[in-house]
Design an enzyme around this catalytic site. Sequence first.
Site, PDB file in Angstrom:
ATOM      1  CE1 TYR A 298     -11.642   3.895   7.477  1.00  0.00           C
ATOM      2  CE2 TYR A 298     -11.881   6.207   8.063  1.00  0.00           C
ATOM      3  CZ  TYR A 298     -11.070   5.128   7.755  1.00  0.00           C
ATOM      4  OH  TYR A 298      -9.707   5.281   7.741  1.00  0.00           O
TER       5      TYR A 298
ATOM      6  CG  ASP B  77      -9.226  12.638   9.847  1.00  0.00           C
ATOM      7  OD1 ASP B  77      -8.968  11.517   9.363  1.00  0.00           O
ATOM      8  OD2 ASP B  77      -9.703  13.565   9.163  1.00  0.00           O
TER       9      ASP B  77
ATOM     10  CG  ASP C 102      -7.775 -11.424   5.284  1.00  0.00           C
ATOM     11  OD1 ASP C 102      -7.969 -10.503   6.099  1.00  0.00           O
ATOM     12  OD2 ASP C 102      -8.662 -11.855   4.526  1.00  0.00           O
TER      13      ASP C 102
ATOM     14  N   GLY D   5       0.834  -1.197   0.000  1.00  0.00           N
ATOM     15  CA  GLY D   5       0.000   0.000   0.000  1.00  0.00           C
ATOM     16  C   GLY D   5       0.868   1.247   0.000  1.00  0.00           C
TER      17      GLY D   5
ATOM     18  CG  LEU E 200       1.865   4.045   6.104  1.00  0.00           C
ATOM     19  CD1 LEU E 200       2.798   5.246   6.120  1.00  0.00           C
ATOM     20  CD2 LEU E 200       0.835   4.142   7.227  1.00  0.00           C
TER      21      LEU E 200
ATOM     22  CB  ALA F  35      -7.319   0.660   6.744  1.00  0.00           C
TER      23      ALA F  35
ATOM     24  CE  LYS G  72      -8.518   3.109  10.991  1.00  0.00           C
ATOM     25  NZ  LYS G  72      -7.543   2.059  10.559  1.00  0.00           N
TER      26      LYS G  72
END
Length: 290
Positions: A124, A101, A35, A11, A13, A59, A128
Amino acid sequence: MRHAVIIGSNGQLGTDLTPALADFTVTGLTHADLDVTDGERAREVLTRLAPDVVINTSAYHKVDVCEDEPGASFAVNASGAYGLARLAAELDFTLVHFSSDYVFSGFEGTPRRETDLPAPISVYGASKLAGETLARAYAPRHYVIRTTGLYGVAGASGKGGNFVETMLRLGKAGPVRVVDDQVMTPTATADLAAAVAALLRREREVPYGLYHITSGGQCSWHHFAKAIFELAGLTVELTPITTAESGSKARRPAFSVLDHGKWMAAGFAELRPWPEALADYLRAKGHVTA
C-alpha cells in the site's frame, strides 16, 4: 465560480469536501460515474465537465489486502493517479491528490517533513508513493497532500466504516485489543476538507507541490481508542498489544506523524488538535449529546 470535480464524492473525505467548497460549483463523481483505472472513460467525463480543479479522493486502501492484491493496489493508487495527472496537463485543470503517511518507514521516530526521503514498507505504501510521484511529475498544477488516520461522518465505504465506528461497535460487544506501538495523528475529514478548500481559495498565491496536512498532535491507536471510549462514556476492557500480536499481514510504520511546517509557512494555521476534532465528530454522529 470555478468548477471543482470531486472523484470519490460519496466517500468520507469526498462527502465533507462538497460543503467545504461552497465558493465553487461542485460536481461529485462516484466510482460508478468514473473509475480512475479506466483512462478513456476518465478522459470522456472530464472533457465534458471541463473542470478548473479535480480532487481525487479515490484509493485502494485496505492495507492488508494490498499485500495479496498488488496489481489492484497499483492500478488505483498509482496508474489511476498517473492517468489523472496526464489529463490535468491535457485538459488544463489543477489536480489535488491525496497520499499517505505510509510512504514512510516510521523507523526514524520524528515527524516527517516533505523533504524527507520516503521508504515505504508495505505494498500500500509503495503504491501511494508511486501515485504521488507520478502526480507531481505529470500534472503541471498540482497539490499532493499527505495525511494520516482519516475518519469522517460518511465512513470509508471500502472499509465498511472507520476506526472510530469500529471501536464503538467492538467496545459495546466486549473486550477490545488495540496496537500501542504505532503512533500517528487521527485526522477528521471535515477539518481536512476545510483545509483543502482554504488552499484552493488561495491557489494563485500558494506554490504548487507536496504538503503535509493532518490534525494537531499525535497518539498511538490504543490511545486513540481510549479517547473514543472516554468521550463516548463507555467503560470498555481495553488492552494494549504490539503490532506483532495483532497478526496484521502488512508492515506498518511505527511512527508516522507528519510535520506541518511547510503548510504553516504558506500562511495557514495548523489544524486543531485531534481530541477536539474527535469530540465534534462524536457529537455530529450522535454518540454524545453534550
